[in-house]
Design an enzyme around this catalytic site. Structure first.
Site, mmCIF file in Angstrom:
data_model
loop_
_atom_site.group_PDB
_atom_site.id
_atom_site.type_symbol
_atom_site.label_atom_id
_atom_site.label_comp_id
_atom_site.label_asym_id
_atom_site.label_seq_id
_atom_site.Cartn_x
_atom_site.Cartn_y
_atom_site.Cartn_z
ATOM 1 N N ASP A 1 66.238 47.608 23.403
ATOM 2 C CA ASP A 1 65.983 47.680 24.837
ATOM 3 C C ASP A 1 65.471 46.323 25.310
ATOM 4 O O ASP A 1 64.556 45.763 24.698
ATOM 5 C CB ASP A 1 64.903 48.733 25.102
ATOM 6 N N ASP B 1 67.220 47.211 30.645
ATOM 7 C CA ASP B 1 66.466 48.109 31.517
ATOM 8 C C ASP B 1 66.499 47.608 32.960
ATOM 9 O O ASP B 1 66.402 46.409 33.204
ATOM 10 C CB ASP B 1 65.019 48.138 30.987
ATOM 11 N N GLU C 1 71.246 49.238 32.814
ATOM 12 C CA GLU C 1 70.826 50.438 33.552
ATOM 13 C C GLU C 1 70.946 50.117 35.032
ATOM 14 O O GLU C 1 70.264 49.230 35.524
ATOM 15 C CB GLU C 1 69.382 50.785 33.176
ATOM 16 N N HIS D 1 66.491 58.964 27.053
ATOM 17 C CA HIS D 1 65.041 59.189 27.047
ATOM 18 C C HIS D 1 64.485 59.489 28.437
ATOM 19 O O HIS D 1 63.317 59.865 28.561
ATOM 20 C CB HIS D 1 64.342 57.945 26.483
ATOM 21 N N ASP D 2 65.300 59.315 29.476
ATOM 22 C CA ASP D 2 64.852 59.578 30.851
ATOM 23 C C ASP D 2 65.438 60.869 31.420
ATOM 24 O O ASP D 2 65.278 61.150 32.607
ATOM 25 C CB ASP D 2 65.264 58.425 31.779
#
Length: 576
Positions: free
Chosen positions: A101, A207, A263, A340-341
């Site tokens: 990430d 991210d 993202e 994960h979100d």
């Protein structure tokens, strides 16, 4: 005739790992890097080509590691830089690649850069973050604009020492870096990217990739009259210098043949998305569009009724992301339902009732394997893990996003029990916490997440259903969700031209119960049909393919019926 070599990341299957919840090797209740290393053979056995590790950097953990204190160090409970180097090497030794990430929109407020920046107005790093003087409204001190943060409240934090506000699009402990400063950008590339690329990392999931250029930072329109702070995602995403910043970042990555997946929230204009992923533009290899996982969400993510959407909504969202590769596009796309979100896909899009969860998990695996683009699986998805039950109270929700939302509802409604019950219900459906519970490895103590003699309880409560859903049992069960995922990933590789690269067409967008789409590649064609209901449905093909000769390639049930689809059954047919 020359054969053009496809980039390695196009046909890859990526497996996302959330370190805190994957596997605890030392019994402290927190997953760690050695736990990941111990299960690399398991991950490879699924048919995975790439692993993606969520932030494992040194962090105060206000937002589960997305608040980074030092890009060049590892969060101590996870391990050390040496452990990371071993993980990189062990992954490569198994023929897989590894991505990390990349969190560079903001740092932790404990990062040494920010510590210097906030120390005085004339510090050389003052301009590495975004500082603004207060506005005065009716003699009162007010922040520079009315934007709401992603975790509720203003995006501006008052700093007593230097008498200015700093910007944080997320938590107050996550100040935004100032990408307008070229010196800051160079420091980011060196510390956050090259440090790990030099150690063999194969790329990054980037991210909040479209937030670096903030534009003019004017007030957002009032869309939430009950609040002083207003949603401003369309203002601070996709600002005027994004193309320039990403091209500069890409120049660093290209030296290492590193992949990027960005993202990309708040980007309704697909032309804009296409610029990000166009091969010619050389900005990003691909992005995560949130169209599919946002289906059924309210104006605020949690302000929604569970299952508040129709299947046509879901299909249109999938079409938008699939169309990123429709000719003449030179872009690429992604396929994902979990990360994960997000909460668990079986609970959201099929049914987690005991009699349906396996069927739902298999059908979604088949559907995803038949969609074009790079495929991403989230830990536990291959087992068919589901949301935790509604009987768990708010003490089990550890995520800052969940607790802030619940507190906001309590505050706005004066602790109205009906409103709080509705808030809890929507969190039970959509909260990020559901993806963060420990992996269910076995039926032993702590579901096998921690060693049997662990000194500490797992940091989050393990699920109670490990007796029907765990990795150990599924490895030897040919009818398990895991076995079906393995099979589907083999099918996807065998028919990669058609399934990974083929052109997607929805054949009956408005059908309320069935999802039927075709894939076409140079004269070859396949049709996928999925029953998104908990009842058997007549097997009906749309007129476009009704008279074609069909050969069943795969079904998600053992004995597919002639004239009907079972509840939550999916099939792929090859057309002659």
């Amino acid at each position: 005739m020359t054969v053009v070599q496809r980039p390695w990341w196009k046909d890859g299957v990526v497996y996302q790992i959330y370190p805190a919840s994957f596997k605890d090797s030392n019994g402290d209740g927190i997953g760690d890097l050695n736990g990941i290393i111990s299960e690399l053979d398991y991950i490879r056995s699924i048919g995975v080509d790439v692993i993606w590790i969520c932030p494992m950097y040194d962090s105060p953990q206000v937002d589960m590691g997305y608040d980074i204190r030092d890009y060049e160090d590892v969060y101590a409970p996870y391990g050390t830089v040496q452990d990371m180097e071993r993980l990189i090497n062990e992954t490569h030794d198994r023929g897989m690649r590894i991505i990390l990430d990349l969190v560079v929109n903001h740092t932790s407020d404990q990062h040494k850069w920010f510590q210097e920046s906030r120390s005085s107005k004339d510090n050389p790093k003052r301009d590495w973050y975004i500082w603004r003087p207060a506005r005065t409204v009716n003699g009162e001190r007010k922040p520079p604009n009315n934007w709401v943060s992603n975790f509720t409240g203003s995006v501006w934090q008052w700093d007593e020492l230097t008498q200015e506000y700093y910007l944080h699009l997320f938590c107050p402990e996550q100040p935004d870096l100032n990408w307008e400063n070229p010196e800051t950008r160079q420091a980011i590339y060196k510390s956050a990217m090259e440090f790990w690329l030099e150690r063999g990392v194969d790329g990054f999931r980037v991210d909040t990739v479209n937030m670096y250029s903030k534009g003019e930072m004017l007030d957002a329109p009032v869309t939430d009259p009950g609040s002083e702070w207003q949603p401003a995602g369309l203002q601070y995403c996709n600002g005027p210098r994004m193309a320039e910043f990403l091209a500069e970042m890409n120049a660093v990555l290209e030296k290492y043949d590193a992949m990027t997946v960005g993202e990309c929230p708040n980007t309704p204009d697909m032309k804009r998305v296409l610029q990000y992923v166009s091969a010619k533009e050389r900005q990003l290899n691909m992005v995560f569009q949130f169209d599919v996982v946002d289906v059924g969400q309210g104006p605020y993510k949690f302000q929604t009724t569970p299952k508040n959407y129709t299947l046509p909504h879901f299909k249109r969202a999938i079409a938008r992301t699939q169309d990123l590769i429709r000719p003449p596009s030179d872009g690429w796309t992604t396929v994902f339902l979990e990360n994960h979100d997000q909460s668990r896909s079986i609970t959201r899009f099929t049914s987690d009732a005991p009699e349906h969860r396996v069927a739902g998990g298999k059908m979604l695996a088949l559907m995803m394997a038949a969609l074009s683009g790079t495929l991403f699986i989230y830990q536990g998805q291959e087992l068919g893990m589901t949301n935790f039950p509604e009987s768990w109270d708010m003490s089990e929700y550890k995520d800052v996003d969940s607790s802030n939302y619940y507190k906001m509802v309590a505050q706005r409604t004066n602790n109205d029990p009906t409103a709080l019950a509705a808030a809890h219900k929507s969190l039970q459906h959509l909260a990020r916490d559901h993806s963060r519970v420990p992996m269910s490895w076995s039926t032993g103590p702590h579901n096998g997440f921690s060693p049997p003699d662990a000194k500490a309880e797992p940091w989050m409560r393990p699920l109670e259903d490990a007796n029907v859903c765990n990795a150990k049992q599924q490895k030897t069960n040919e009818k398990s969700v895991l076995a079906f995922w393995k099979h589907m990933l083999q099918v996807r590789k065998e028919y990669s031209d058609l399934l990974v690269h083929g052109q997607y067409d929805d054949l009956d967008v408005e059908h309320p119960d069935l999802f039927v789409f075709s894939k076409t590649w140079k004269g070859k064609k396949a049709v996928t049909i999925c029953n998104f209901t908990d009842k058997a449905q007549a097997l009906e093909f749309p007129r476009q393919v009704r008279d074609e000769k069909r050969e069943l390639l795969v079904s998600s049930v053992d004995q597919p019926g002639d004239g009907e689809l079972a509840a939550f059954e999916g099939r792929i047919y090859l057309l002659a």
